[in-house]
Design an enzyme around this catalytic site. Structure first.
Site, PDB file in Angstrom:
ATOM      1  N   GLU A  41       0.903  -1.196   0.107  1.00 36.62           N
ATOM      2  CA  GLU A  41       0.057  -0.117  -0.132  1.00 36.62           C
ATOM      3  C   GLU A  41       0.948   1.185  -0.120  1.00 36.62           C
ATOM      4  O   GLU A  41       1.864   1.371   0.834  1.00 36.62           O
ATOM      5  CB  GLU A  41      -0.952  -0.004   1.407  1.00 36.62           C
ATOM      6  CG  GLU A  41      -1.874   1.338   1.292  1.00 36.62           C
ATOM      7  CD  GLU A  41      -2.686   1.122   2.497  1.00 36.62           C
ATOM      8  OE1 GLU A  41      -2.737   0.292   3.303  1.00 36.62           O
ATOM      9  OE2 GLU A  41      -3.580   2.247   2.324  1.00 36.62           O
ATOM     10  N   ARG A 297       5.702 -13.026   9.133  1.00 40.06           N
ATOM     11  CA  ARG A 297       6.082 -11.582   8.773  1.00 40.06           C
ATOM     12  C   ARG A 297       7.566 -11.661   9.714  1.00 40.06           C
ATOM     13  O   ARG A 297       7.859 -12.309  10.716  1.00 40.06           O
ATOM     14  CB  ARG A 297       5.431 -10.640   9.211  1.00 40.06           C
ATOM     15  CG  ARG A 297       5.170 -10.486  10.821  1.00 40.06           C
ATOM     16  CD  ARG A 297       4.355  -9.177  11.260  1.00 40.06           C
ATOM     17  NE  ARG A 297       3.450  -8.761  10.229  1.00 40.06           N
ATOM     18  CZ  ARG A 297       3.333  -7.463   9.434  1.00 40.06           C
ATOM     19  NH1 ARG A 297       4.288  -6.891   9.694  1.00 40.06           N
ATOM     20  NH2 ARG A 297       2.476  -7.377   8.589  1.00 40.06           N
ATOM     21  N   LYS A 307       4.766   0.557   9.221  1.00 44.28           N
ATOM     22  CA  LYS A 307       4.859   1.898   8.422  1.00 44.28           C
ATOM     23  C   LYS A 307       4.545   2.946   9.250  1.00 44.28           C
ATOM     24  O   LYS A 307       5.003   4.150   9.499  1.00 44.28           O
ATOM     25  CB  LYS A 307       4.079   2.047   7.221  1.00 44.28           C
ATOM     26  CG  LYS A 307       4.938   1.108   6.097  1.00 44.28           C
ATOM     27  CD  LYS A 307       4.337   1.255   4.662  1.00 44.28           C
ATOM     28  CE  LYS A 307       3.348   0.051   4.851  1.00 44.28           C
ATOM     29  NZ  LYS A 307       2.621  -0.095   3.382  1.00 44.28           N
TER      30      LYS A 307
HETATM   31  P1  ATP Z   1       3.057  -2.196   7.731  1.00 48.11           P
HETATM   32  O1  ATP Z   1       2.461  -2.951   8.927  1.00 48.11           O
HETATM   33  O2  ATP Z   1       4.431  -2.098   8.178  1.00 48.11           O
HETATM   34  O3  ATP Z   1       2.378  -1.251   7.705  1.00 48.11           O
HETATM   35  P2  ATP Z   1       1.671  -3.608   5.944  1.00 48.11           P
HETATM   36  O4  ATP Z   1       1.578  -5.118   5.719  1.00 48.11           O
HETATM   37  O5  ATP Z   1       0.566  -2.632   6.074  1.00 48.11           O
HETATM   38  O6  ATP Z   1       2.968  -3.241   6.452  1.00 48.11           O
HETATM   39  P3  ATP Z   1       1.711  -3.465   3.109  1.00 48.11           P
HETATM   40  O7  ATP Z   1       2.167  -2.366   2.212  1.00 48.11           O
HETATM   41  O8  ATP Z   1       0.173  -3.801   3.007  1.00 48.11           O
HETATM   42  O9  ATP Z   1       2.265  -3.336   4.268  1.00 48.11           O
HETATM   43  O10 ATP Z   1       2.675  -4.730   2.790  1.00 48.11           O
HETATM   44  C1  ATP Z   1       3.061  -5.174   1.421  1.00 48.11           C
HETATM   45  C2  ATP Z   1       3.305  -6.568   1.432  1.00 48.11           C
HETATM   46  O11 ATP Z   1       4.306  -6.900   2.243  1.00 48.11           O
HETATM   47  C3  ATP Z   1       2.117  -7.605   2.097  1.00 48.11           C
HETATM   48  O12 ATP Z   1       2.056  -8.517   1.475  1.00 48.11           O
HETATM   49  C4  ATP Z   1       2.831  -7.926   3.470  1.00 48.11           C
HETATM   50  O13 ATP Z   1       2.305  -9.152   4.023  1.00 48.11           O
HETATM   51  C5  ATP Z   1       4.357  -7.750   3.423  1.00 48.11           C
HETATM   52  N1  ATP Z   1       4.872  -7.487   4.788  1.00 48.11           N
HETATM   53  C6  ATP Z   1       4.893  -6.306   5.175  1.00 48.11           C
HETATM   54  N2  ATP Z   1       5.469  -6.295   6.275  1.00 48.11           N
HETATM   55  C7  ATP Z   1       6.130  -7.514   6.458  1.00 48.11           C
HETATM   56  C8  ATP Z   1       7.167  -8.139   7.361  1.00 48.11           C
HETATM   57  N3  ATP Z   1       7.343  -7.680   8.475  1.00 48.11           N
HETATM   58  N4  ATP Z   1       7.666  -9.339   6.832  1.00 48.11           N
HETATM   59  C9  ATP Z   1       7.287  -9.838   5.825  1.00 48.11           C
HETATM   60  N5  ATP Z   1       6.320  -9.314   5.096  1.00 48.11           N
HETATM   61  C10 ATP Z   1       5.695  -8.295   5.337  1.00 48.11           C
HETATM   62 MG    MG Z   2      -1.071  -3.172   4.854  1.00 44.41          MG
END
Ligand code: ATP
Ligand code: MG
Length: 596
Positions: A41, A297, A307
């Site tokens: 995102e 994760r 983020k």
């Molecule tokens: P955050 O919690 O940091 O905002 P998010 O999951 O909301 O992260 P996205 O932009 O939705 O961030 O993530 C894009 C991809 O990266 C998704 O498929 C998510 O599962 C993966 N991802 C995000 N954080 C991690 C992590 N700590 N380890 C592995 N994969 C991750």
């Molecule tokens: Mg997300």
């Protein structure tokens, strides 16, 4: 470009449960082509957790002859921004460049049909013409799918307020309750949904919901929201829409539209999988359908990976920006001097599992050191200079001594380092009253100057307040390489630079941003910020560093790995060099932990 960022120090191909599934799906013919996707995102910069996901998704595409789509999961206009879209593209390209350009699928600019897809390294199109996939490009198609569900009696417009919607949903241990709008007639649903799209209603007044089961043990199946009203400008679709699809609806259908074979996400989405399947089961989607697979994760010690929290650090000025070298963002790690190869090696090393666990940041640091040891050019630099005068060395003499650029890499060649009567050594390498087993320089003691002579400290010169300002030494002038006493052994070897030839450099010494292994364990991560995470000093460096290259990595011998920071001014007559300490040669924190 042996020492540059593109040096290949590759790791063996991994195997894990997701790769086993992919291999099996190819073997059984369930899928004939592997298409994965990385769907961030655009509401922040990517961090090292995303790097794990990128390496998994692009790695699978690469190993199984497939492609991986970079897709902006952009269904929430109020939190997203083009700045993030741009940084995400830059970070992804950087992380996989030289590794799997051929598997990064992007679209030709302007093509919204999804058919003009070309790999990044295709000779017929320049990278500037390629852009990522956007979930928002499918808004019209998604709207059509929503209408299909309404017509089939599988979705309805609900007029409950957001608070009532939550209340009616119940809880995991308490069944939900049907919305009073659940049995709204199809024609009325179609009419209101269209008027929602046309902007007739304010935010929060109505939603479109799937009609599934308000008593399901899985709360995600309790008539989940599919659409909400948001009168907000979207960074990619402008003001075309004022209703926006929810993540669950947009995500699965974007996967389906792009022909994704394996939709890989983190474990918290396991509970969403029944909804993912329900949407595919209830819409006329093409075969073969995508399947969702979950993995653990990345959580890293001494780090926050979210983020939202990283945005707080940026907004509150606790770091200088998203690419502050102390940030766990991909851009921060890059600026700090960590190579894409080191991050990929780390991702492969930690592997992919189904169990959430905290990974020790020392594992990442090990990958960084291992990678830099192979590629870094060795240089001499003195961080906290103290003058050494070699009394028996002629005043006007300068020798140019041979030094290997990298003992780990025979192709890295050698260079000349000037040696003269006046030198700088590091303050840490001299002690007036040393403890036992101190092998560096001390009054009456001997050390070898790296690549040069053995010297002995005869006299310590102090200023009026007792501060040491100079060390007067004599050199064994036969002890240089090739000399009669070259093989003479002394216990310590130290680094140095010639005072007259040394160049000035600013050095930024970075350390971990947090002082405790789990900064967010008590929900107050800002309390645990390391007050010593940055120290800026003025150093003296050997003159060959005048030609330092931002693409190269350096080891200041006996000290640490460094790279040029982007704040350096290189193209002037008197370049201003700024070096970032990427990482120390040894893990100072391991010693700290043992002491406690
Ligand atoms: P955050 O919690 O940091 O905002 P998010 O999951 O909301 O992260 P996205 O932009 O939705 O961030 O993530 C894009 C991809 O990266 C998704 O498929 C998510 O599962 C993966 N991802 C995000 N954080 C991690 C992590 N700590 N380890 C592995 N994969 C991750
Ligand atoms: Mg997300």
């Amino acid at each position: 470009m042996l020492s540059s960022d593109t040096t290949n120090t590759s790791a063996p191909t991994p195997s894990d449960f997701i790769r086993d599934i992919v291999a099996e799906d190819l073997r059984t013919g369930k899928h004939s082509k592997i298409i994965t996707r990385f769907p961030p995102e655009p509401n922040g910069y990517l961090h090292i957790g995303h790097a794990k996901s990128i390496c998994l998704n692009f790695g699978i595409a690469r190993e199984f002859g497939g492609v991986c789509n970079l897709r902006m999961d952009d269904t929430n206009p109020t939190k997203e921004d083009v700045e993030y879209v741009d940084s995400i593209q830059e970070d992804v390209r950087w992380l996989i460049s030289g590794w799997s350009d051929q598997v990064l699928a992007l679209k030709i600019r302007g093509d919204t049909t999804g058919t003009g897809i070309l790999p990044l390294n295709s000779p017929s199109v320049s990278p500037a013409e390629l852009e990522p996939f956007y979930a928002s490009d499918y808004f019209a198609q998604l709207y059509g799918y929503a209408v299909t569900l309404i017509k089939a009696g599988k979705a309805y417009v609900c007029d409950l307020s957001p608070a009532d919607t939550d209340r009616y949903r119940g809880a995991p241990d308490r069944p939900g309750q049907d919305s009073p709008w659940r049995e709204r007639p199809v024609d009325e649903n179609l009419d209101i949904f269209e008027r929602m799209k046309n902007g007739e209603f304010p935010d929060g007044t109505r939603t479109l919901r799937a009609k599934i089961n308000m008593t399901s043990p899985n709360v995600w199946l309790r008539d989940p929201l599919l659409y909400r009203i948001r009168h907000a400008e979207h960074h990619h679709t402008g003001n075309t829409w004022c209703i926006y699809p929810m993540y669950d609806f947009a995500h699965v259908l974007s996967d389906s539209i792009e022909g994704i074979s394996h939709s890989i996400c983190t474990l918290e989405f396991e509970v969403h999988r029944p909804l993912y399947e329900w949407i595919l089961d209830n819409l006329p989607v093409p075969q073969p359908r995508p399947h969702q697979h979950e993995f653990a994760r990345l959580s890293l010690s001494y780090t926050v990976l979210s983020k939202r929290k990283l945005l707080q650090l940026v907004n509150e000025g606790l770091v200088t920006g998203w690419d502050d070298p102390r940030m766990p963002t991909i851009s921060g790690l890059r600026r700090r001097g960590v190579t894409a190869q080191a991050l990929r090696n780390f991702a492969y090393h930690i592997g992919v599992t189904k169990y959430n666990a905290l990974t020790d940041v020392a594992v990442l640091e090990h990958s960084i050191r291992e990678d830099l040891n192979k590629r870094a050019l060795r240089r001499l630099a003195v961080l906290r200079p103290i003058k050494v005068v070699i009394a028996n060395y002629p005043e006007d003499k300068v020798e140019h001594l041979d030094a290997l650029n990298n003992p780990e890499d025979p192709n890295a060649g050698s260079r000349k380092i000037p040696f003269s009567r006046e030198l700088f050594i590091d303050r840490d390498d001299f002690m007036e009253i040393p403890p036992p087993k101190y092998f560096r320089l001390r009054p009456g003691g001997e050390v070898r100057l790296k690549y040069a002579y053995i010297i002995k400290c005869d006299h310590v010169v102090k200023d009026a307040s007792g501060h040491i300002i100079e060390l007067h030494c004599t050199a064994d002038l036969d002890s240089k390489s090739g000399g009669a006493t070259a093989s003479r052994k002394v216990k310590g070897t130290i680094h140095w630079v010639s005072a007259a030839h040394a160049i000035d450099a600013e050095v930024r010494l970075y350390d971990r941003l947090f002082t405790v292994p789990e900064p967010d364990a008590d929900g107050d991560f800002k309390k645990h910020i390391n007050p010593h995470s940055l120290e800026v000093i003025k150093a003296k460096a050997e003159p060959s560093l005048k030609e330092a290259n931002p693409d190269f990595r350096y080891q200041f011998e006996r000290l640490a790995y460094f790279c040029l920071d982007k704040d350096s001014q290189l193209s002037t007559n008197s370049p201003q060099l700024i070096f970032n300490r990427t990482i120390t040669l040894k893990d100072a924190w391991a010693k700290e932990t043992q002491k406690k």
